[in-house]
Each structure stands twice: as C-alpha cells, then as structure tokens.
Design a protein around this motif. Structure first.
Motif, PDB file in Angstrom:
ATOM      1  N   ARG A  44       0.772  -1.293   0.220  1.00 23.69           N
ATOM      2  CA  ARG A  44       0.176  -0.415  -0.401  1.00 23.69           C
ATOM      3  C   ARG A  44       0.779   1.225   0.123  1.00 23.69           C
ATOM      4  NH1 ARG A  44      -3.290  -0.996   4.407  1.00 23.69           N
ATOM      5  NH2 ARG A  44      -1.973   0.620   5.654  1.00 23.69           N
ATOM      6  N   ILE A  45       1.873   0.970   0.845  1.00 22.41           N
ATOM      7  CA  ILE A  45       3.026   2.485   1.110  1.00 22.41           C
ATOM      8  C   ILE A  45       3.368   2.947  -0.601  1.00 22.41           C
ATOM      9  CG2 ILE A  45       5.209   2.876   1.769  1.00 22.41           C
ATOM     10  CD1 ILE A  45       4.581   1.608   4.062  1.00 22.41           C
ATOM     11  N   ILE A  46       3.897   1.357  -0.991  1.00 26.16           N
ATOM     12  CA  ILE A  46       3.973   1.376  -2.857  1.00 26.16           C
ATOM     13  C   ILE A  46       3.135   2.538  -3.330  1.00 26.16           C
ATOM     14  CG2 ILE A  46       5.600   0.082  -4.766  1.00 26.16           C
ATOM     15  CD1 ILE A  46       6.650  -1.142  -2.422  1.00 26.16           C
ATOM     16  N   ARG A  47       2.567   1.794  -3.450  1.00 24.60           N
ATOM     17  CA  ARG A  47       0.979   2.186  -3.849  1.00 24.60           C
ATOM     18  C   ARG A  47       0.701   3.620  -3.742  1.00 24.60           C
ATOM     19  NH1 ARG A  47      -2.306  -1.438  -2.766  1.00 24.60           N
ATOM     20  NH2 ARG A  47      -3.437  -0.451  -1.695  1.00 24.60           N
ATOM     21  N   GLU A  48       0.468   4.231  -2.497  1.00 24.54           N
ATOM     22  CA  GLU A  48       0.182   5.697  -2.160  1.00 24.54           C
ATOM     23  C   GLU A  48       1.465   6.433  -2.695  1.00 24.54           C
ATOM     24  OE1 GLU A  48      -1.956   4.851   1.115  1.00 24.54           O
ATOM     25  OE2 GLU A  48      -3.396   4.037   0.293  1.00 24.54           O
ATOM     26  N   GLU A  49       2.344   6.314  -2.221  1.00 26.62           N
ATOM     27  CA  GLU A  49       3.546   6.874  -1.795  1.00 26.62           C
ATOM     28  C   GLU A  49       4.882   6.529  -2.370  1.00 26.62           C
ATOM     29  OE1 GLU A  49       4.593   7.146   2.365  1.00 26.62           O
ATOM     30  OE2 GLU A  49       2.482   6.837   2.661  1.00 26.62           O
ATOM     31  N   GLY A  50       5.237   5.299  -3.456  1.00 29.00           N
ATOM     32  CA  GLY A  50       6.559   5.144  -4.620  1.00 29.00           C
ATOM     33  C   GLY A  50       6.590   4.273  -3.421  1.00 29.00           C
ATOM     34  N   THR A  51       7.967   3.740  -4.413  1.00 29.94           N
ATOM     35  CA  THR A  51       8.770   2.825  -3.618  1.00 29.94           C
ATOM     36  C   THR A  51       9.882   3.317  -3.066  1.00 29.94           C
ATOM     37  OG1 THR A  51       8.898   1.295  -5.695  1.00 29.94           O
ATOM     38  CG2 THR A  51      10.342   0.772  -4.790  1.00 29.94           C
ATOM     39  N   GLU A  52      10.182   4.581  -2.971  1.00 30.39           N
ATOM     40  CA  GLU A  52      11.077   5.542  -2.257  1.00 30.39           C
ATOM     41  C   GLU A  52      11.249   5.659  -1.396  1.00 30.39           C
ATOM     42  OE1 GLU A  52      14.450   5.995  -3.438  1.00 30.39           O
ATOM     43  OE2 GLU A  52      13.677   4.870  -4.926  1.00 30.39           O
ATOM     44  N   ALA A  53       9.658   5.652  -0.946  1.00 31.43           N
ATOM     45  CA  ALA A  53       9.302   6.287   0.541  1.00 31.43           C
ATOM     46  C   ALA A  53       9.394   4.415   1.814  1.00 31.43           C
ATOM     47  CB  ALA A  53       7.756   6.340   0.235  1.00 31.43           C
ATOM     48  N   LEU A  54       9.168   3.582   0.979  1.00 32.03           N
ATOM     49  CA  LEU A  54       9.195   2.526   1.152  1.00 32.03           C
ATOM     50  C   LEU A  54      10.234   2.101   2.502  1.00 32.03           C
ATOM     51  CD1 LEU A  54       7.635  -0.222   2.914  1.00 32.03           C
ATOM     52  CD2 LEU A  54       8.712  -0.912   0.157  1.00 32.03           C
ATOM     53  N   THR A  55      10.152   2.439   3.056  1.00 30.60           N
ATOM     54  CA  THR A  55      11.769   1.920   4.083  1.00 30.60           C
ATOM     55  C   THR A  55      10.873   1.329   6.361  1.00 30.60           C
ATOM     56  OG1 THR A  55      11.407   4.213   5.551  1.00 30.60           O
ATOM     57  CG2 THR A  55      12.856   4.686   3.709  1.00 30.60           C
ATOM     58  N   LEU A  56      11.495   0.900   6.397  1.00 32.36           N
ATOM     59  CA  LEU A  56      11.252   0.730   7.817  1.00 32.36           C
ATOM     60  C   LEU A  56      10.693   1.199   8.894  1.00 32.36           C
ATOM     61  CD1 LEU A  56      13.559  -2.732   8.250  1.00 32.36           C
ATOM     62  CD2 LEU A  56      11.912  -2.886   6.767  1.00 32.36           C
TER      63      LEU A  56
END
Length: 207
Positions: free
Chosen positions: A35-47
C-alpha cells in the motif's frame, strides 16, 4: 455535554496495538508495504515508514525483514509466486499448441503485472540497486525462463529454443508489461505484441 467531552477524549486515544501471530503479522506488514508503494512510491518504503503505517515498533519490522533489501526481496518473491500460480493454472487449461501456450504466457505475464498495479515496476527497479537484490531477480528470471522452455519446447520447429531466445522473451515481457502498467500501451497491445514475439522465437525455422 460532560459525557460528550469524555467520549471525545476516549475516542481520541491512539488505538491499542493488536497482537498477531507471527505469520499474520508478516502478512499484515507485506500488505501495508504494498500500500505504501502504491500510494507514495517505492522510495517512500523504509522500515521506519512501514512500522509507522502498520502501527508497530521498528524492532518488529526489523525482526521480520532485517533490512529494506530483505523487505524488497520478500515483496518480489510474493509477486513471483503469484505470477507462477497464474501461469500454471492457465497452462493446465490451454490448447496444446504453440499458439495456445504462447497466448497463455503472454496473457498471464501482463495480467499479473496489471493486477499488482504500479507497485511491482517500482520494486523491480529497486532490485537493481544492490548486487544481492539483482541476484534474487536473476534467480526468478531463470525460473521463469525454464518454465517457458518446458511449456514451449514441444512446439519448437527446430526441436530446441536457444537461451538467447528465451532471454529475449522475458526482456520483452518485462518491457511490454511495464508499458501497460504505466499506460503507455493498452493491456491488449502488450499481450498481443508479446504473443507475436514468443510465437516468432519458438517457430523460428532452422538456420
């Protein structure tokens, strides 16, 4: 009025963290990561971002994935498993012909990318960011190539399919599917072009 104030304060409290079994927590974290990737993009995905959005502490996320690379690897593994299941199910009911097999491979590959939406192109791009993740991607690419070889070999005009031809198929599959996912091509255009490429490579006459 006093009751309403108290009620508002109670409603304003942060929700209690829900205790889940390890497998259920793992599933929840993967869902939130997609969901984070879908809404904010892969770069936003951090632990850290994943922990925040999932409502858990950072140590919980680190315990499941170890690092951002570990998280990306798990997301790609899940995508690959979904793609394999989709293709295998379709192959079981496909016509026993080159056209039938080629159509199934083309359709299932593009369909799986579109089902995952904009998320998977970002994950695949992120895999190129480290040798470890690139190795994982290559491992699954080789697995896909071998499944294609097994499905298509009985219909090869020369009795074999070159490794170069199979790598050309997966390269075309990735490019066309991503173009469909980003709207540069329609899903029909991507599927039809990939079908033509697969058919031409397998039906190549002897040299």
């Amino acid at each position: 009025m006093r009751y309403q104030v108290v009620r508002k304060k109670l409603d304003g409290k942060p929700p209690r963290r829900q205790r889940l079994a390890r497998a259920d927590r793992f599933r929840q974290l993967l869902d939130v990561a997609w969901r984070i990737i879908r809404e904010e993009g892969t770069e936003a995905l951090t632990l850290g971002r994943l922990a925040e959005k999932a409502g858990v502490t950072k140590p919980v996320v680190y315990d499941h994935f170890g690092s951002r690379s570990g998280l990306l690897a798990e997301l790609y593994r899940e995508y690959d498993a979904r793609q394999n299941a989709l293709m295998e199910a379709a192959l079981k009911t496909s016509a026993s012909s080159l056209a039938g097999r080629a159509r199934v491979i083309a359709s299932s590959y593009v369909e799986c990318i579109l089902l995952q939406g904009r998320e998977i192109p970002g994950v695949i791009a992120a895999l190129a960011g480290s040798p470890e993740l690139e190795a994982i991607k290559r491992e699954y690419q080789i697995g896909f190539i071998e499944r294609c070889r097994a499905a298509l070999l009985p219909f090869a005009r020369t009795g074999s399919i070159s490794s170069a031809g199979l790598w050309a198929i997966i390269g075309a599959a990735e490019s066309l599917s991503h173009a469909a996912a980003t709207g540069e091509l329609t899903s029909v255009q991507a599927r039809d072009e990939l079908f033509e490429i697969i058919y031409a490579i397998v039906d190549r006459p002897p040299r």
